[in-house]
Motif scaffolding. Structure first.
Motif, PDB file in Angstrom:
ATOM      1  N   HIS A  96     -20.798 -30.102  31.975  1.00 19.98           N
ATOM      2  CA  HIS A  96     -21.405 -31.443  31.916  1.00 19.98           C
ATOM      3  C   HIS A  96     -22.470 -31.497  30.818  1.00 19.98           C
ATOM      4  N   HIS A 113     -22.970 -33.521  26.922  1.00 15.59           N
ATOM      5  CA  HIS A 113     -24.118 -34.262  26.374  1.00 15.59           C
ATOM      6  C   HIS A 113     -24.409 -33.843  24.931  1.00 15.59           C
ATOM      7  N   CYS A 138     -25.191 -38.320  36.897  1.00 15.91           N
ATOM      8  CA  CYS A 138     -25.908 -37.953  35.673  1.00 15.91           C
ATOM      9  C   CYS A 138     -27.254 -38.666  35.664  1.00 15.91           C
ATOM     10  N   LEU A 139     -28.324 -37.943  35.337  1.00 12.49           N
ATOM     11  CA  LEU A 139     -29.657 -38.555  35.334  1.00 12.49           C
ATOM     12  C   LEU A 139     -29.755 -39.687  34.304  1.00 12.49           C
TER      13      LEU A 139
END
Ligand code: ZN
Length: 177
Positions: free
Chosen positions: A137, A141, A95-96
């Protein structure tokens, strides 16, 4: 004026802004369009395949993604909802917003996504494999969930140092503010 309000960087764990449940997008205007453009830039700079609005500090329900990295595959989904999830498979994810952490996560291999495009028109897409995983994903968020919430015992041990480093980096940065 518009450029000064655009996000400069991706925010990282454990920033509490990543934990909020994002609100629906009601207004489809040039501001949303500029933000999406900027998020695509940030995603490509970091070589990511997806980026959700909360990751740039915007608590709204939309995300950008691109499973191939090719410019023609840039895509955005607004107010997305997952439907018809089938067949769980496990794969490693990063994940960034949680750099250097890798977690094995079980997700549906196939699913559909309902939402709106950048102009507010209804959209329905079907995806499988990487695309389906990206969607799941990114929707996590929008609900304030991160890959660190989905770690099992082995993942916790493997990522202990990277997570500790992120937490102390965040504490140092907060102390300076
Ligand atoms: Zn992420």
């Amino acid at each position: 004026m518009v450029t000064s309000s655009l996000p400069r960087k991706i925010i990282e764990y454990p920033d509490p802004r990543l934990r909020r449940k994002a609100a629906r997008v009601e207004i489809f205007d040039g501001k949303l369009e500029a933000l999406v453009k900027r998020m695509l830039e940030l995603m490509h700079e970091e070589r990511g395949v997806g980026l959700a609005a909360p990751q740039v500090g915007v608590s709204r329900r939309f995300f950008v993604y691109n499973p191939t990295g090719e410019p023609q595959d840039d895509a955005v989904l607004v107010n997305p909802e997952l439907v018809d999830l089938t067949e769980l498979v496990e794969a490693e994810e990063g994940c960034l917003s949680v750099p250097d952490v890798r977690v094995n996560i079980r997700r549906a291999r196939r699913c559909k996504l309902r939402g709106q495009d950048l102009t507010g028109r209804p959209a329905e897409l079907a995806g499988e494999g990487l695309v389906a995983r990206i969607w799941q994903h990114e929707i996590d968020h929008l609900d304030g969930k991160l890959i660190v919430d989905r770690m099992d015992g082995a993942d916790k041990i493997a990522n202990k140092k990277a997570i500790g480093d992120l937490e102390s980096r965040y504490r140092r940065a907060s102390a300076k503010r």
